[in-house]
Design a protein around this motif. Structure first.
Motif, PDB file in Angstrom:
ATOM      1  N   GLY A  24      51.003  34.872  34.932  1.00 39.80           N
ATOM      2  CA  GLY A  24      51.988  33.790  34.958  1.00 39.80           C
ATOM      3  C   GLY A  24      52.361  33.406  36.382  1.00 39.80           C
ATOM      4  N   LEU A  25      52.528  34.394  37.241  1.00 38.28           N
ATOM      5  CA  LEU A  25      52.822  34.144  38.647  1.00 38.28           C
ATOM      6  C   LEU A  25      51.655  33.410  39.305  1.00 38.28           C
ATOM      7  N   ALA A  26      50.441  33.860  39.025  1.00 37.38           N
ATOM      8  CA  ALA A  26      49.245  33.213  39.585  1.00 37.38           C
ATOM      9  C   ALA A  26      49.152  31.756  39.130  1.00 37.38           C
ATOM     10  N   ALA A  27      49.460  31.509  37.872  1.00 40.14           N
ATOM     11  CA  ALA A  27      49.418  30.137  37.356  1.00 40.14           C
ATOM     12  C   ALA A  27      50.441  29.267  38.084  1.00 40.14           C
ATOM     13  N   ALA A  28      51.629  29.794  38.294  1.00 39.77           N
ATOM     14  CA  ALA A  28      52.687  29.036  38.973  1.00 39.77           C
ATOM     15  C   ALA A  28      52.332  28.758  40.429  1.00 39.77           C
ATOM     16  N   LEU A  29      51.590  29.675  41.058  1.00 37.69           N
ATOM     17  CA  LEU A  29      51.236  29.534  42.468  1.00 37.69           C
ATOM     18  C   LEU A  29      49.840  28.950  42.684  1.00 37.69           C
ATOM     19  N   ASN A  30      49.144  28.670  41.591  1.00 41.79           N
ATOM     20  CA  ASN A  30      47.756  28.202  41.649  1.00 41.79           C
ATOM     21  C   ASN A  30      46.893  29.210  42.423  1.00 41.79           C
ATOM     22  N   ALA A  31      47.106  30.485  42.142  1.00 40.91           N
ATOM     23  CA  ALA A  31      46.376  31.570  42.803  1.00 40.91           C
ATOM     24  C   ALA A  31      45.277  32.092  41.878  1.00 40.91           C
ATOM     25  N   GLN A  32      44.316  32.754  42.454  1.00 38.17           N
ATOM     26  CA  GLN A  32      43.288  33.408  41.637  1.00 38.17           C
ATOM     27  C   GLN A  32      43.684  34.860  41.410  1.00 38.17           C
ATOM     28  N   VAL A  33      43.051  35.469  40.426  1.00 41.10           N
ATOM     29  CA  VAL A  33      43.405  36.825  40.005  1.00 41.10           C
ATOM     30  C   VAL A  33      42.155  37.691  39.936  1.00 41.10           C
ATOM     31  N   ALA A  78      41.500  39.465  30.541  1.00 40.94           N
ATOM     32  CA  ALA A  78      40.755  38.230  30.807  1.00 40.94           C
ATOM     33  C   ALA A  78      41.177  37.125  29.843  1.00 40.94           C
ATOM     34  N   ALA A  79      41.451  37.494  28.606  1.00 44.75           N
ATOM     35  CA  ALA A  79      41.897  36.501  27.619  1.00 44.75           C
ATOM     36  C   ALA A  79      43.238  35.900  28.028  1.00 44.75           C
ATOM     37  N   VAL A  80      44.120  36.716  28.586  1.00 47.03           N
ATOM     38  CA  VAL A  80      45.418  36.221  29.064  1.00 47.03           C
ATOM     39  C   VAL A  80      45.203  35.241  30.211  1.00 47.03           C
ATOM     40  N   ALA A  81      44.332  35.599  31.147  1.00 46.66           N
ATOM     41  CA  ALA A  81      44.062  34.728  32.297  1.00 46.66           C
ATOM     42  C   ALA A  81      43.393  33.428  31.859  1.00 46.66           C
ATOM     43  N   ALA A  82      42.433  33.536  30.959  1.00 42.68           N
ATOM     44  CA  ALA A  82      41.732  32.340  30.483  1.00 42.68           C
ATOM     45  C   ALA A  82      42.684  31.405  29.746  1.00 42.68           C
ATOM     46  N   SER A  84      45.736  31.006  30.287  1.00 38.24           N
ATOM     47  CA  SER A  84      46.630  30.384  31.276  1.00 38.24           C
ATOM     48  C   SER A  84      45.865  29.499  32.254  1.00 38.24           C
ATOM     49  N   GLN A  85      44.559  29.405  32.052  1.00 30.80           N
ATOM     50  CA  GLN A  85      43.678  28.607  32.908  1.00 30.80           C
ATOM     51  C   GLN A  85      43.757  29.031  34.377  1.00 30.80           C
ATOM     52  N   VAL A  86      43.807  30.328  34.583  1.00 31.15           N
ATOM     53  CA  VAL A  86      43.846  30.903  35.920  1.00 31.15           C
ATOM     54  C   VAL A  86      42.429  31.358  36.273  1.00 31.15           C
ATOM     55  N   SER A  87      42.006  31.063  37.495  1.00 32.80           N
ATOM     56  CA  SER A  87      40.715  31.535  37.981  1.00 32.80           C
ATOM     57  C   SER A  87      40.790  33.054  38.127  1.00 32.80           C
ATOM     58  N   PHE A  88      39.826  33.773  37.532  1.00 35.22           N
ATOM     59  CA  PHE A  88      39.897  35.233  37.551  1.00 35.22           C
ATOM     60  C   PHE A  88      38.519  35.863  37.588  1.00 35.22           C
ATOM     61  N   GLU A  89      38.506  37.124  37.985  1.00 30.30           N
ATOM     62  CA  GLU A  89      37.333  37.975  37.873  1.00 30.30           C
ATOM     63  C   GLU A  89      37.815  39.339  37.397  1.00 30.30           C
ATOM     64  N   THR A  90      36.931  40.082  36.764  1.00 29.10           N
ATOM     65  CA  THR A  90      37.277  41.425  36.321  1.00 29.10           C
ATOM     66  C   THR A  90      36.411  42.426  37.069  1.00 29.10           C
ATOM     67  N   VAL A  91      37.000  43.586  37.351  1.00 32.06           N
ATOM     68  CA  VAL A  91      36.305  44.632  38.098  1.00 32.06           C
ATOM     69  C   VAL A  91      36.595  45.968  37.430  1.00 32.06           C
ATOM     70  N   HIS A  92      35.542  46.743  37.203  1.00 34.19           N
ATOM     71  CA  HIS A  92      35.678  48.091  36.643  1.00 34.19           C
ATOM     72  C   HIS A  92      34.949  49.036  37.581  1.00 34.19           C
ATOM     73  N   ILE A  93      35.688  49.971  38.168  1.00 31.77           N
ATOM     74  CA  ILE A  93      35.070  50.908  39.097  1.00 31.77           C
ATOM     75  C   ILE A  93      35.420  52.340  38.735  1.00 31.77           C
ATOM     76  N   LYS A  94      34.601  53.257  39.232  1.00 34.39           N
ATOM     77  CA  LYS A  94      34.895  54.683  39.138  1.00 34.39           C
ATOM     78  C   LYS A  94      35.380  55.125  40.511  1.00 34.39           C
ATOM     79  N   HIS A  95      36.432  55.908  40.511  1.00 34.78           N
ATOM     80  CA  HIS A  95      36.968  56.397  41.780  1.00 34.78           C
ATOM     81  C   HIS A  95      37.779  57.653  41.515  1.00 34.78           C
ATOM     82  N   GLU A  96      37.698  58.569  42.422  1.00 36.99           N
ATOM     83  CA  GLU A  96      38.415  59.843  42.310  1.00 36.99           C
ATOM     84  C   GLU A  96      39.934  59.659  42.294  1.00 36.99           C
ATOM     85  N   HIS A  97      40.432  58.707  43.083  1.00 35.48           N
ATOM     86  CA  HIS A  97      41.868  58.482  43.214  1.00 35.48           C
ATOM     87  C   HIS A  97      42.199  57.035  42.860  1.00 35.48           C
ATOM     88  N   CYS A  98      42.906  56.862  41.765  1.00 30.20           N
ATOM     89  CA  CYS A  98      43.213  55.537  41.254  1.00 30.20           C
ATOM     90  C   CYS A  98      43.959  54.689  42.284  1.00 30.20           C
TER      91      CYS A  98
END
Length: 149
Positions: A24-33, A78-82, A84-98
């Motif tokens: 919602g914040l991204a949509a208001a600011l026309n920011a990507q996520v 992603a469904a929430v972002a879509a 709201s018509q916000v430009s987005f990408e999704t990332v899934h990584i493995k890492h020892e420390h979140c």
């Protein structure tokens, strides 16, 4: 003000609320996520030096289950972002420390804000489980907005 917002999610209800707020914040600011899930690598921990009997296929089964859950969380966000018509990408990584994965991803992708939830752990659970949010707050040079639902 903000042009690229990182939103980490662990699929919890609090995290989903932070996703909704961040989008919602991204949509208001026309920011990507960028929406992120972090999967900790599997480790065997044993206090007894006796060799551990490995169950054939167990590690692969657990990995597929965790990977599937992460993909489920990303699809939901992603469904929430879509919607709201916000430009987005999704990332899934493995890492020892979140917390480190969150900060590193934000820096690598040029994010200028991190929006995340807090599980509000306190007392002994906060000491034992730690607080990813607190660690991000104390280690990040990027502003962090903590959504408390």
């Amino acid at each position: 003000m903000y042009h690229h917002i990182l939103i980490p999610t662990d699929g919890s209800e609090r995290s989903e609320n932070a996703v909704t707020h961040g989008v919602g914040l991204a949509a208001a600011l026309n920011a990507q996520v960028t929406i992120l899930t972090v999967e900790a690598p599997l480790h065997s921990v044993a206090s007894d030096p006796t060799p551990v009997v490995e169950i054939p296929g167990a590690a692969e089964f657990i990995h597929k289950f965790l990977h599937g859950k992460a993909e489920e969380y990303l699809a939901s966000a992603a469904a929430v972002a879509a919607a709201s018509q916000v430009s987005f990408e999704t990332v899934h990584i493995k890492h020892e420390h979140c917390f480190a994965a969150i900060i590193e991803t934000a820096e690598a992708r040029g994010c200028d804000l991190i929006v995340m939830s807090s599980h509000r752990r306190s007392g002994i659970s906060a000491v034992l489980l730690g607080s990813v949010t607190l660690k991000v707050l104390t280690h990040s040079n990027i502003p962090v907005l903590v959504h408390r639902s």
